[in-house]
Design an enzyme around this catalytic site. Structure first.
Site, mmCIF file in Angstrom:
data_model
loop_
_atom_site.group_PDB
_atom_site.id
_atom_site.type_symbol
_atom_site.label_atom_id
_atom_site.label_comp_id
_atom_site.label_asym_id
_atom_site.label_seq_id
_atom_site.Cartn_x
_atom_site.Cartn_y
_atom_site.Cartn_z
ATOM 1 N N SER A 148 0.839 -1.198 0.000
ATOM 2 C CA SER A 148 0.000 0.000 0.000
ATOM 3 C C SER A 148 0.880 1.256 0.000
ATOM 4 O O SER A 148 1.659 1.435 -0.926
ATOM 5 C CB SER A 148 -0.961 -0.067 1.197
ATOM 6 N N ASP A 224 -10.193 -5.529 -2.900
ATOM 7 C CA ASP A 224 -9.559 -4.479 -2.103
ATOM 8 C C ASP A 224 -10.415 -3.216 -2.180
ATOM 9 O O ASP A 224 -10.633 -2.666 -3.269
ATOM 10 C CB ASP A 224 -8.167 -4.232 -2.679
ATOM 11 N N HIS A 257 -7.351 -6.026 1.274
ATOM 12 C CA HIS A 257 -6.153 -5.204 1.491
ATOM 13 C C HIS A 257 -5.359 -5.658 2.728
ATOM 14 O O HIS A 257 -4.362 -5.037 3.072
ATOM 15 C CB HIS A 257 -6.598 -3.749 1.671
#
Lengths: 293, 293
Positions: A148, A224, A257
């Site tokens: 991320s 996600d 995620h």
């Protein structure tokens, strides 16, 4: 450097350490896994940069990297995501996506953040020097990955220091911070309104401006929640296609995620790194029993 | 049963669920990993009982069991360690080793704990019925493992219900609670002063009293701070030797009591369970990509 904790794991040592950082002007905590190895050996180093809200602890506890690092003989380093402590400025509203836990791997130029938010220098200069001095690391064999915001860090650092890193990969990275809300807030807050200064902290812009690596590996969960608004792997795909960079972009349907996603594909990433770090695909069984401790 | 969360992981689903328990009179939370499998298949079930202070979350996040469970096709169930919530009695001083997070897998008979602390019934009757009803579980193929207080739970439940569990193993178990401080406090507090009632909740006493399983697997860290005072694997070794139980007791030098230790040896335990559950040693590569979600 002070030892916070050391635990035997997978025949190696999972350590957590603290040191006074000149870059950030704060104490910084990081974790290092040293796999089992022959006395005197120097081992390749994989850097893992974490995402928003994380410290070193998230991947250290949930990343499931140790079994593979032990098998392949990889040192695994996980820095924190921002300076912390008394006097360190935070987001004015305490939001999770700026300030503490959200350093975005840049050297801030804007007040009040410039005083401590020097994460680019910390991760690319100061901490590597410490790792080289304190651990059995072969600094001629390094690679970098992240998740991320840390995927953004891995991509931008890997593209900028392409001679240093033999492999660059990411889980659900922010590939074009200049074009998405998380990134616009962070780059604006740390670097100011002039978008020219943002380009060297934006993987897609770096590629557009000529930065090159041979190959990139990205895994992205199809479920996600941040995929379309913040992560935008399509922009990386287009940039790599235009630049002739060999991007492997795996869209993993159903995955989100979280570290449930990351841990699932950690082994594949580490084996990909291992190949590029000159390690045979199967380095063989490691001895979990005789611990380094 | 209410779904707290479900995440794709290793081609399967890591779920966390909540239900109103008749045994404890409280809501109870537990986690279940269901590995990838053919539609309509029924899969063997491994029970994992956690230690003092833990919930389902510790092993779920740090246990590193999913890769192996996915490969072998094992459902992995992790209950909580005590009732929780309003009106549930705790240790008078809030100590970590009694009350909340420390149910010791017994049905309490002493006030005020008897009202909710019915963890034996919960783990051996109520939760198995729920698992059988809600998940693709083959309840004819079950095994049980645990850590520390949960190792005590796995050993005592496995020895008592030997026909149900095809494999019983433990990480750093409390093997003889009647003889150590943690156990004496807990069994006295939950079951009262009459030590005769303690024997069926003490693995060594159960073996002395005639309980039998074919084999046991125990891993114990040599650097575990609780080894000599609370865990005492020597007592289990002596009891098994006298009873003719095939105990494999692995002392792992350097390893402590943490999940760094457990995760290191989780794979070996799950493969040992898998063999006894009728699964070939290498069930083959699993598909991480096509998720069940």
């Amino acid at each position: 450097m002070e030892t916070v904790s050391e635990n035997c794991a997978f025949g190696g040592v999972q350590g957590v350490y603290r040191h006074a950082s000149a870059s950030t002007g704060t104490n910084m905590v990081f974790s290092v896994f040293v796999p089992p190895h022959e006395a005197g050996a120097r081992l390749p180093v994989v850097w893992y940069l974490s995402g928003l809200t994380c410290t070193h602890a998230n991947v250290t506890e949930k990343g499931e990297f140790r079994a593979i690092c032990a098998e392949l003989g990889l040192i695994f380093v996980a820095p924190d995501t921002s300076p912390r402590g008394e006097g360190v400025a935070d987001d004015p509203e305490g939001a999770y996506d700026f300030g503490l836990g959200a350093g975005f791997y840049v050297d801030a130029t804007e007040a009040p953040f410039a005083a401590h938010y020097q994460m680019w220098s910390y991760v690319t200069e100061e901490l590597p020097a410490l790792i080289a001095a304190q651990f059995p690391a072969d600094m001629a064999r390094q690679s970098i990955m992240g998740h991320s915001m840390g995927g953004h860090g891995a991509l931008t650092i890997g593209l900028t220091l392409a001679d240093r890193f033999r492999a660059v990969s990411a889980f659900a990275p922010i590939v074009a911070p200049s074009q998405v809300p998380w990134g616009q807030k962070a780059l604006g807050g740390y670097l100011g309104a002039d978008r020219a200064a943002w380009r060297k902290h934006d993987a897609v812009a770096l590629i557009e401006d000529g930065a090159r690596v041979e190959a990139l590996l990205v895994d992205q969960g199809g479920a996600d929640a941040f995929l379309e608004k913040e992560l935008r792997p399509d922009l990386l795909r287009a940039a790599c296609a235009a630049a002739g960079i060999d991007l492997t972009l795996n869209l993993r349907e159903g995955y989100d995620h979280s570290y449930y996603f990351i841990s699932t594909f950690m082994e594949a990433h580490l084996r990909w790194h291992g190949e590029r770090l000159g390690i045979p695909p199967r380095a063989g069984e490691f001895n979990r029993v005789t611990c380094l401790c």
